[in-house]
Design a protein around this motif. Structure first.
Motif, PDB file in Angstrom:
ATOM      1  N   ALA A   3      20.593  -9.260  -9.474  1.00 24.21           N
ATOM      2  CA  ALA A   3      20.900  -9.125 -10.867  1.00 24.21           C
ATOM      3  C   ALA A   3      19.725  -9.175 -11.609  1.00 24.21           C
ATOM      4  N   GLY A   4      18.721  -9.590 -11.343  1.00 27.04           N
ATOM      5  CA  GLY A   4      17.351  -9.710 -12.183  1.00 27.04           C
ATOM      6  C   GLY A   4      16.951  -8.047 -11.966  1.00 27.04           C
ATOM      7  N   VAL A   5      17.021  -7.606 -10.839  1.00 21.00           N
ATOM      8  CA  VAL A   5      16.533  -6.058 -10.851  1.00 21.00           C
ATOM      9  C   VAL A   5      17.377  -5.512 -11.296  1.00 21.00           C
ATOM     10  N   ALA A   6      18.720  -5.541 -11.450  1.00 21.92           N
ATOM     11  CA  ALA A   6      19.604  -4.713 -11.985  1.00 21.92           C
ATOM     12  C   ALA A   6      19.357  -4.620 -13.768  1.00 21.92           C
ATOM     13  N   PHE A   7      19.215  -6.021 -14.321  1.00 25.37           N
ATOM     14  CA  PHE A   7      18.838  -5.785 -15.429  1.00 25.37           C
ATOM     15  C   PHE A   7      17.380  -5.257 -15.808  1.00 25.37           C
ATOM     16  N   THR A   8      16.313  -5.358 -15.115  1.00 25.16           N
ATOM     17  CA  THR A   8      14.979  -4.523 -15.291  1.00 25.16           C
ATOM     18  C   THR A   8      15.293  -3.137 -14.990  1.00 25.16           C
ATOM     19  N   ASP A   9      15.911  -2.680 -14.226  1.00 26.60           N
ATOM     20  CA  ASP A   9      16.103  -1.295 -13.917  1.00 26.60           C
ATOM     21  C   ASP A   9      17.238  -0.632 -15.048  1.00 26.60           C
ATOM     22  N   TRP A  23      21.806  -1.572  -1.273  1.00 26.49           N
ATOM     23  CA  TRP A  23      22.665  -2.416  -1.705  1.00 26.49           C
ATOM     24  C   TRP A  23      21.921  -2.711  -3.032  1.00 26.49           C
ATOM     25  N   LEU A  24      20.506  -2.514  -3.254  1.00 29.28           N
ATOM     26  CA  LEU A  24      19.736  -2.467  -4.098  1.00 29.28           C
ATOM     27  C   LEU A  24      20.053  -1.460  -5.208  1.00 29.28           C
ATOM     28  N   THR A  25      20.042  -0.296  -4.676  1.00 23.70           N
ATOM     29  CA  THR A  25      20.209   0.788  -5.365  1.00 23.70           C
ATOM     30  C   THR A  25      21.757   0.726  -6.137  1.00 23.70           C
ATOM     31  N   LEU A  26      22.620   0.125  -5.297  1.00 23.84           N
ATOM     32  CA  LEU A  26      23.946  -0.188  -5.773  1.00 23.84           C
ATOM     33  C   LEU A  26      23.928  -1.141  -7.044  1.00 23.84           C
ATOM     34  N   ALA A  69       0.634  -1.095  -0.227  1.00 23.50           N
ATOM     35  CA  ALA A  69      -0.148  -0.082  -0.078  1.00 23.50           C
ATOM     36  C   ALA A  69       0.682   1.054  -0.035  1.00 23.50           C
ATOM     37  N   ILE A  70       1.971   1.111   0.792  1.00 29.37           N
ATOM     38  CA  ILE A  70       2.876   2.453   0.835  1.00 29.37           C
ATOM     39  C   ILE A  70       3.595   2.681  -0.559  1.00 29.37           C
ATOM     40  N   LEU A  71       3.902   1.645  -0.816  1.00 29.33           N
ATOM     41  CA  LEU A  71       4.768   1.646  -2.291  1.00 29.33           C
ATOM     42  C   LEU A  71       4.133   2.325  -3.540  1.00 29.33           C
ATOM     43  N   THR A  72       2.831   1.548  -3.509  1.00 28.33           N
ATOM     44  CA  THR A  72       1.923   1.786  -4.403  1.00 28.33           C
ATOM     45  C   THR A  72       1.443   3.346  -4.483  1.00 28.33           C
ATOM     46  N   THR A  73       1.013   3.711  -3.175  1.00 26.06           N
ATOM     47  CA  THR A  73       0.539   4.898  -3.077  1.00 26.06           C
ATOM     48  C   THR A  73       1.737   5.976  -3.430  1.00 26.06           C
ATOM     49  N   GLY A  74       2.971   5.594  -3.087  1.00 24.90           N
ATOM     50  CA  GLY A  74       4.270   6.519  -3.305  1.00 24.90           C
ATOM     51  C   GLY A  74       4.597   6.774  -4.777  1.00 24.90           C
ATOM     52  N   ARG A  75       4.061   5.446  -5.258  1.00 22.10           N
ATOM     53  CA  ARG A  75       4.332   5.533  -6.995  1.00 22.10           C
ATOM     54  C   ARG A  75       3.286   6.287  -7.827  1.00 22.10           C
ATOM     55  N   PRO A 100       7.170  -0.306  -8.704  1.00 24.23           N
ATOM     56  CA  PRO A 100       6.691  -1.059  -7.587  1.00 24.23           C
ATOM     57  C   PRO A 100       6.877  -2.390  -7.472  1.00 24.23           C
ATOM     58  N   ALA A 101       7.104  -3.170  -8.841  1.00 24.81           N
ATOM     59  CA  ALA A 101       7.298  -4.633  -8.926  1.00 24.81           C
ATOM     60  C   ALA A 101       8.412  -4.902  -8.298  1.00 24.81           C
ATOM     61  N   VAL A 102       9.519  -4.002  -8.849  1.00 24.49           N
ATOM     62  CA  VAL A 102      10.810  -4.231  -8.327  1.00 24.49           C
ATOM     63  C   VAL A 102      11.278  -4.154  -6.965  1.00 24.49           C
ATOM     64  N   SER A 103      10.467  -2.993  -6.326  1.00 27.05           N
ATOM     65  CA  SER A 103      10.471  -2.921  -4.814  1.00 27.05           C
ATOM     66  C   SER A 103       9.804  -3.913  -3.945  1.00 27.05           C
ATOM     67  N   ALA A 104       8.706  -4.643  -4.724  1.00 28.15           N
ATOM     68  CA  ALA A 104       8.078  -5.489  -4.016  1.00 28.15           C
ATOM     69  C   ALA A 104       8.671  -6.727  -3.706  1.00 28.15           C
TER      70      ALA A 104
END
Length: 512
Positions: free
Chosen positions: A282-288, A408-411, A178-184, A387-391
């Motif tokens: 690694a998956g999140v890095a390629f998606t981002d 570390w995710l941001t890195l 709820a917080i992440l979706t609202t922020g998005r 939000p999919a990556v954050s979740a």
């Protein structure tokens, strides 16, 4: 019962207002949540001002190379085609961010200055947008370097310092979604307002692409900057994450010297104990990386391949941003039905399909009338992706190390943002065609899904007994919460200080 006991006169409007406030700002009574709701749209406005800046840079690069608008040109500027200049920009900014993020993470993890450091980075980011107003024929390359290095690093530093708060808010997945979706949604609404205002003023004043670029930077500095700084004023201070190891007494110079050592130590520990976290990163890095490149390089494709003007690109961007709002809501529905891993698979598939259809259908200026349809598709997929990556990361980050893992995710995300634009530039320089260059981004989404497929469902924290026992509860970390002070705004949502081990449960007694 409502008919028998109607609410007192004058309270019906207050009740409806409270319900509306809860819908638009869930858990908004908490200062940290309100701080995120301010910081997220502020950061996004400052970052999205790069779209107007990119259109201006393309116009100035073509002008210096002697290329006429909407005509094929083999001219060069600083050794590359004008259509490759933005890809080079994002390659440089990605490399600068990848090099700087270990130092940013060390400051956030090992010192109690997370909020102060983030606020300083926010001030620098705002100042960069203000400086970029001085965009002219004689200064555009210098402004390009300022944006590529100082702007990119400060933007990633702001992202790392704000995301470090996310998993400290609550351990309940529904509340976190709820917080992440609202922020998005607030991000998208703020950016839509910014783009609409900038486009309307530029059209009203009859500005060209360069003038609209200068206007976009000024509006972002005046609107997004104060919003972002207000968010940091609401966020609370946090102690050093590794204070127990004596790390908070290190001097800044020692922190910077050992930043890379800390990074390699974290990777080594995760590889031995939680290898699935490496796969998820690694998956999140390629998606981002693919998502950032799609947004950034679409400006090049729309300008050079379809011949759209700056105003037309702004209108198309506005359509894409509006379409991103239902994408964020679709994430909230889908992730509860099929889980975080399959949700990200579907998100990657939607982005890859949108890019493939764009390359196949939008071949040249004669197809420009179809651009809004594909703008909706790309915007919807973008609104779903963030939000999919954050979740996924919120569900897989080890308990007790949430803030460190968000940094570390941001890195991890910043470490690969340079590779897709570099591939784009290499293909464009080789074949002189933007269509196969844009199609290379699909490969990064496929690689992302391959890494995400290695994450076992049992690794997601939503399946843990601790998670089930805390679902739906918001725990106060601040001592003020135990006083029952309803007026306090310093309460932070987070996990309880300690959980009873399984051995502490008496025989025959039901677990709490």
């Amino acid at each position: 019962s409502r008919a028998a006991f109607p609410p007192p006169r004058g309270t019906m409007g207050a009740t409806r207002g409270a319900r509306l406030a809860t819908c638009l700002c869930p858990f908004g009574s908490n200062r940290d949540v309100r701080g995120l709701y301010h910081a997220m749209p502020g950061r996004f406005i400052l970052g999205f001002s790069a779209i107007f800046f990119n259109v201006a840079i393309l116009a100035l690069a073509n002008r210096e190379a002697g290329c006429a608008p909407r005509e094929p040109c083999d001219g060069r500027v600083y050794g590359v085609r004008p259509s490759s200049i933005l890809a080079v920009l994002y390659t440089v900014s990605g490399l600068a961010s990848a090099f700087a993020m270990p130092y940013v993470g060390a400051i956030i993890d090992h010192t109690p200055h997370r909020r102060a450091f983030g606020a300083s980075a926010a001030a620098v980011l705002t100042a960069v947008n203000a400086v970029l107003v001085a965009l002219f024929d004689s200064t555009w390359f210098a402004m390009l370097l300022v944006q590529a290095i100082v702007g990119a690093v400060s933007f990633e530093a702001v992202a790392a310092s704000t995301l470090a708060y996310v998993n400290e808010l609550t351990q309940a997945p529904d509340n976190l979604h709820a917080i992440l979706t609202t922020g998005r949604v607030w991000e998208l609404l703020g950016t839509v307002s910014y783009v609409a205002l900038t486009a309307a003023v530029s059209v009203g004043l009859g500005l060209d692409a360069v003038g609209a670029g200068r206007l976009g930077q000024g509006v972002a500095a005046l609107a997004g900057g104060p919003l972002l700084l207000r968010g940091y004023a609401l966020l609370s201070d946090r102690p050093a994450l590794h204070a127990g190891e004596g790390a908070e007494d290190r001097r800044l110079g020692r922190l910077l010297a050992t930043a890379w050592c800390d990074l390699f130590a974290t990777v080594r520990t995760l590889w031995r104990e939680r290898r699935h976290v490496i796969s998820a990163a690694a998956g999140v890095a390629f998606t981002d990386g693919a998502g950032v490149s799609i947004t950034a390089l679409a400006v090049t494709y729309l300008t050079e391949q379809l011949g759209l003007s700056g105003t037309e690109i702004a209108v198309l961007l506005l359509i894409a941003l509006i379409a991103a709002v239902p994408g964020a809501f679709v994430h909230g529905v889908v992730v509860r039905r099929i889980g975080q891993v399959h949700n990200l698979h579907l998100c990657n598939a939607s982005q890859a399909s949108a890019v493939a259809l764009t390359v196949i259908v939008l071949r040249g200026p004669e197809d420009a009338a179809l651009a809004p349809i594909f703008g909706c598709c790309l915007g919807f997929a973008s609104g779903w992706a963030v939000p999919a990556v954050s979740a996924l990361w919120a569900a897989i980050a080890p308990l007790g190390r949430e803030a460190e893992m968000w940094g570390w995710l941001t890195l991890a995300s910043a470490s690969l943002t340079w590779l897709p634009p570099l591939t784009f530039a290499a293909v464009n320089e080789s074949v002189g065609n933007l269509r196969p260059a844009l199609a290379t981004l699909i490969a990064y989404l496929l690689v992302s899904s391959a890494f995400i497929a290695l994450v076992p469902r049992s690794a997601l924290r939503a399946g843990d007994a601790y998670e089930r026992s805390t679902r739906g509860r918001l725990h106060a970390m601040s001592p003020d919460a135990s006083k029952g002070d309803e007026g306090s705004t310093q309460v932070a949502l987070g996990p309880p200080e300690a959980a009873a081990p399984a051995s502490a449960v008496a025989p025959g007694a039901a677990p709490a």
